[in-house]
Scaffold this motif. Structure first.
Motif, PDB file in Angstrom:
ATOM      1  N   ASP A 667       0.970  -1.248  -0.019  1.00 43.32           N
ATOM      2  CA  ASP A 667      -0.216  -0.431   0.390  1.00 43.32           C
ATOM      3  C   ASP A 667       0.937   0.970   0.317  1.00 43.32           C
ATOM      4  OD1 ASP A 667      -3.290   0.528  -0.046  1.00 43.32           O
ATOM      5  OD2 ASP A 667      -2.270   2.083   1.762  1.00 43.32           O
ATOM      6  N   VAL A 670       2.188   1.427  -3.720  1.00 39.44           N
ATOM      7  CA  VAL A 670       1.331   1.497  -4.234  1.00 39.44           C
ATOM      8  C   VAL A 670       0.525   2.696  -4.344  1.00 39.44           C
ATOM      9  CG1 VAL A 670      -1.238   0.643  -5.178  1.00 39.44           C
ATOM     10  CG2 VAL A 670       0.829  -0.019  -4.978  1.00 39.44           C
ATOM     11  N   ARG A 702       1.525  -7.772  -7.904  1.00 39.17           N
ATOM     12  CA  ARG A 702       0.405  -8.776  -7.369  1.00 39.17           C
ATOM     13  C   ARG A 702       0.768 -10.331  -7.665  1.00 39.17           C
ATOM     14  NH1 ARG A 702      -2.811  -7.139 -13.055  1.00 39.17           N
ATOM     15  NH2 ARG A 702      -1.530  -8.688 -13.835  1.00 39.17           N
ATOM     16  N   SER A 728      -6.883  -6.502  -4.254  1.00 39.99           N
ATOM     17  CA  SER A 728      -7.831  -5.205  -4.204  1.00 39.99           C
ATOM     18  C   SER A 728      -8.322  -5.450  -2.427  1.00 39.99           C
ATOM     19  CB  SER A 728      -8.334  -5.536  -5.651  1.00 39.99           C
ATOM     20  OG  SER A 728      -8.318  -5.574  -6.460  1.00 39.99           O
ATOM     21  N   CYS A 731      -4.806  -4.054  -0.856  1.00 36.08           N
ATOM     22  CA  CYS A 731      -4.588  -3.276  -0.323  1.00 36.08           C
ATOM     23  C   CYS A 731      -4.993  -1.932  -1.050  1.00 36.08           C
ATOM     24  CB  CYS A 731      -3.809  -3.081  -1.674  1.00 36.08           C
ATOM     25  SG  CYS A 731      -2.387  -1.976  -2.396  1.00 36.08           S
ATOM     26  N   TRP A 734      -4.969  -0.052  -4.225  1.00 35.90           N
ATOM     27  CA  TRP A 734      -4.795  -0.448  -5.886  1.00 35.90           C
ATOM     28  C   TRP A 734      -5.975  -0.564  -7.000  1.00 35.90           C
ATOM     29  CZ3 TRP A 734      -0.871  -3.441  -8.069  1.00 35.90           C
ATOM     30  CH2 TRP A 734      -1.349  -4.071  -9.046  1.00 35.90           C
TER      31      TRP A 734
END
Length: 755
Positions: A667, A670, A702, A728, A731, A734
């Motif tokens: 996180d 990203v 991923r 998804s 995170c 994402w």
């Protein structure tokens, strides 16, 4: 002053002089006249007392006026005061008030005179060896001074009291120093750094520190009397008790074969240890496994010899029952308080049989009982201090306490080892999870789970986020945690399967609770540095806490029906779970915070928002390449940190916790990239394609959110879609990142279509 007042004072002084020389004249006078004469006599006595005090005790005077001792003069005033009391009319209020004032003043003068008389003689008493008399004088002076503190300043001169107080402290210090010298002379301990230790007890001392002979030799009785009066015996007995414990009792307890000899002559006695040891074999210590009845007999005999030496020689010619009971009992209590636990742990506990059926046989413990009886016979302990007898009477509890101590000692020794090995538990690990069978055996669900369904998928490790069974997820735990749980289950199983009474079962129950507390106390301290630096250590300790919590949740419930009735309602370990949950968070949170900070620092201030990134001017290729390489290196470093943690976490963490950890770390990267991309409005096809290529390491994160090998997705083509759904879920940045990537793809593809 008026003429009448002066005439009154002269007449009172003349009458006082006449009354002092002629007691019959004093008796013939009226009560008021007697009271007036007594007041004048007290004033004269006060003046003479002050003169004597100042002349004898002021250090700055060069001429010492040795006048008549005021104590004799003051003593005669007590008789006159008693005569006045019988003459005064009780109904005369003023006369009664005057008489009360005169009485208080007389008592104050008497105290001053007695203090002065005692202080004068103390130096001579110490010099002549009369330390008992000097101690009595010092104690009496202390009482008089405390009484004078309550008197009104109108009755006594404060300067005189301060002078006496200072002299009192000096004399007391001098006497204390003399008693210290006598104590060292009468109880000499000689070791000279060798293995032979000798105590010499002198029955009397003939001379002082300067070798000046005493007129009266000081005996042990005189010494104890002085120490008791000055309330100094506790410190002296503490020193003696410590020497006896360290030099005689403990060495004889550790090695009962050590030689011990006592010799006596007319003026002194000697006790030595180690003087006649024949060989090194006799010095071998007796460990717990080697404790037998014969070693207990040796300890009993050697200790009894030391006790007899204490009673007969250290208190030679002292009447214990009459004169110095307090000193003797204090020494005995001090010795027993320190030695009784050693006897209990070193001799009694090792003699407790390992078989519970043999507890009734206490014949081999008789020497310990006889030793305790010897302490009681000599008066060194009271009847309510017989701890050995109480422990033998409650031998069942002693047996359980020994088992409990052995359990905790074993657990502590295992936890203290520097063992970094791990073992896989849960899921399909090599160590069977007992609670899996327990969960499936409830209500006949074991067969249903074997056929398929949600329970079967959970047991196979499909999606631990949806697991609702009691099965523990597959992960790695330390050998310490595994051993701890095994000890707990074995101990509780022994308690539940035996027919012992409730108190015994309760002790075992609390021993298990203490074993779990040992882990919480020892392990965080032992691995404090590694928990912050080594992801494997932090992950394994987190798993340990969760594994222990997993067993604590049902450990008490599984044996509830087999435990004694009094334990069924309270024997639970559920209350310990919260402490382990807190410990698990404390082990993992600092590491994750440090890793997130490292990832943020690795990203730094990426330069793709500089104007040259938004330009496609030909000729700026070199600057663009340098900026691209710098940003690519930053992203590679950040994703490399995440990848390293992923390798360790995938090996050791449960699947659900692994996904949560990866989500927290991913996180950071990203979110950082997403916010940078959101700030870019429009870009050329060249810039858009460059940004898409640049974010490839972020897209590759991923792959770390892959399904488990046993999942049915592993054989399907849409495994990538499942990985996308997992990242998804864990995170939160994402989805926003995917939107930005889609936007860049459209910008690049749109321009390509136009071309």
């Amino acid at each position: 002053m008026s003429r009448n007042s002066r005439r009154y004072r002269r007449e009172a002084a003349a009458a006082a002089a006449t009354a002092a020389n002629d007691p019959a004249d004093f008796e013939r006078r009226t009560g008021e006249e007697q009271l007036t004469i007594l007041e004048a006599l007290i004033e004269e006595a006060r003046a003479s007392t002050y003169e004597a005090i100042n002349s004898h005790h002021r250090d700055f005077l060069s001429i010492r006026l040795h006048g008549q001792d005021p104590l004799d003069e003051v003593a005669t005033l007590n008789e006159k005061y008693g005569l006045v009391q019988s003459t005064i009319d009780p109904s005369a209020c003023k006369s009664i008030e005057r008489l009360d004032t005169v009485g208080r003043g007389l008592r104050a003068i008497v105290r001053l005179a007695k203090i002065h008389a005692n202080l004068k003689d103390i130096d001579d008493q110490i010099l002549h060896g009369d330390v008992a008399v000097a101690a009595s004088s010092i104690a009496e002076i202390g009482e008089f001074l405390s009484e004078l503190e309550d008197d009104s300043p109108l009755l006594v001169d404060a300067q005189a009291v301060d002078l006496l107080q200072m002299q009192y402290l000096k004399k007391r210090s001098a006497l204390k120093a003399e008693l210290d010298y006598l104590m060292a002379e009468m109880y000499q301990i000689n070791d000279a750094g060798s293995s032979v230790v000798e105590m010499v007890v002198s029955y009397c001392v003939m001379s002082n520190y300067d070798d000046v002979p005493y007129e009266n030799p000081v005996t042990l009785g005189d010494l104890f009397f002085a120490l008791t009066n000055l309330d100094l015996y506790r410190d002296k007995m503490d020193v003696l008790a410590d020497a006896l414990i360290r030099r005689w009792f403990i060495p004889l307890l550790r090695n009962p074969n050590e030689s011990l000899a006592v010799t006596k002559v007319r003026l002194f006695a000697t006790m030595n240890i180690g003087a006649y040891t024949a060989s090194a074999s006799n010095r071998s210590t007796v460990d717990e496994a080697g404790v037998t009845q014969s070693s207990c007999v040796l300890v009993r005999d050697k200790w009894s010899t030391v006790l007899d030496f204490i009673r007969d020689e250290m208190f030679h010619d002292v009447s214990i029952d009459e004169d110095h009971t307090v000193v003797y009992e204090y020494l005995g209590s001090k010795l027993w308080t320190a030695l009784c636990p050693l006897l209990h742990e070193s001799l009694l506990v090792p003699l407790v049989p390992a078989d519970i059926d043999a507890i009734g046989d206490t014949q081999h413990m008789v020497p310990l009982l006889e030793l305790e009886e010897r302490w009681l016979e000599l008066g060194l302990i009271a009847a309510d201090q017989q701890s050995i007898k109480d422990s033998i009477r409650a031998l069942l509890q002693t047996y359980v306490s020994k088992r409990r101590r052995d359990l905790l000692t074993t657990v502590a020794s295992i936890l203290a080892t520097d063992d970094a090995n791990t073992v896989v538990v849960g899921g399909g690990g090599p160590v069977t999870d007992m609670l899996c069978d327990y969960a499936f055996s409830s209500g006949g669900k074991k067969g249903a789970s074997a056929k398929g369904g949600k329970g079967a998928l959970a047991g196979a490790g499909f999606d631990e986020d949806c697991d609702s069974s009691l099965a523990f997820p597959r992960c790695s735990i330390s050998v310490h945690a595994q051993t701890l749980v095994e000890f707990a289950r074995e101990t509780i199983g022994f308690t539940a399967s035996s027919d012992e009474e409730a108190k015994t079962a309760a002790l075992y129950f609390h021993a298990v609770r203490d074993a779990f507390a040992l882990y919480r106390c020892l392990m965080p301290c032992q691995w404090s540095a590694a928990l912050l630096a080594d992801p494997k250590r932090a992950f394994v300790m987190f798993n340990d806490c969760e594994f222990i919590c997993h067993h604590l949740s049902t450990l008490g419930f599984r044996y509830q029906d087999k435990w004694p009735h009094v334990l069924r309602a309270s024997a639970t370990f559920v209350d310990v779970i919260s402490a382990y949950r807190t410990l698990s968070k404390a082990c993992l949170s600092p590491l994750l915070a440090r890793l997130r900070t490292q990832i943020a620092k690795a990203l730094g201030s990426s330069e793709w928002l500089q104007p040259r990134w938004l330009s496609s001017i030909v000729g700026s290729g070199d600057a663009l390449d340098r900026c691209y390489e710098a940003c690519e290196a930053q992203l590679a470093l950040a994703c490399g940190i995440i990848g390293q943690v992923a390798h360790v976490g995938a090996t050791h963490l449960p699947r659900s916790m692994y996904l949560r950890v990866m989500g927290l770390l991913a996180d950071v990267a990203v979110g950082h990239v997403t916010r940078r991309l959101e700030e870019i409005g429009s870009a050329s096809d060249f810039t858009a394609r460059a940004l898409v290529r640049l974010t490839t390491p972020i897209v590759a994160l991923r792959d770390w959110f892959r399904p488990t090998p046993s999942s049915h997705f592993a054989s399907l083509n849409d495994g990538a879609a499942h990985r996308g759904s997992l990242i998804s879920k864990h995170c939160k940045e994402w989805d926003a990142f995917q939107i930005q990537i889609s936007r860049l793809d459209k910008m690049a593809s749109h321009i390509s279509t136009i071309v």
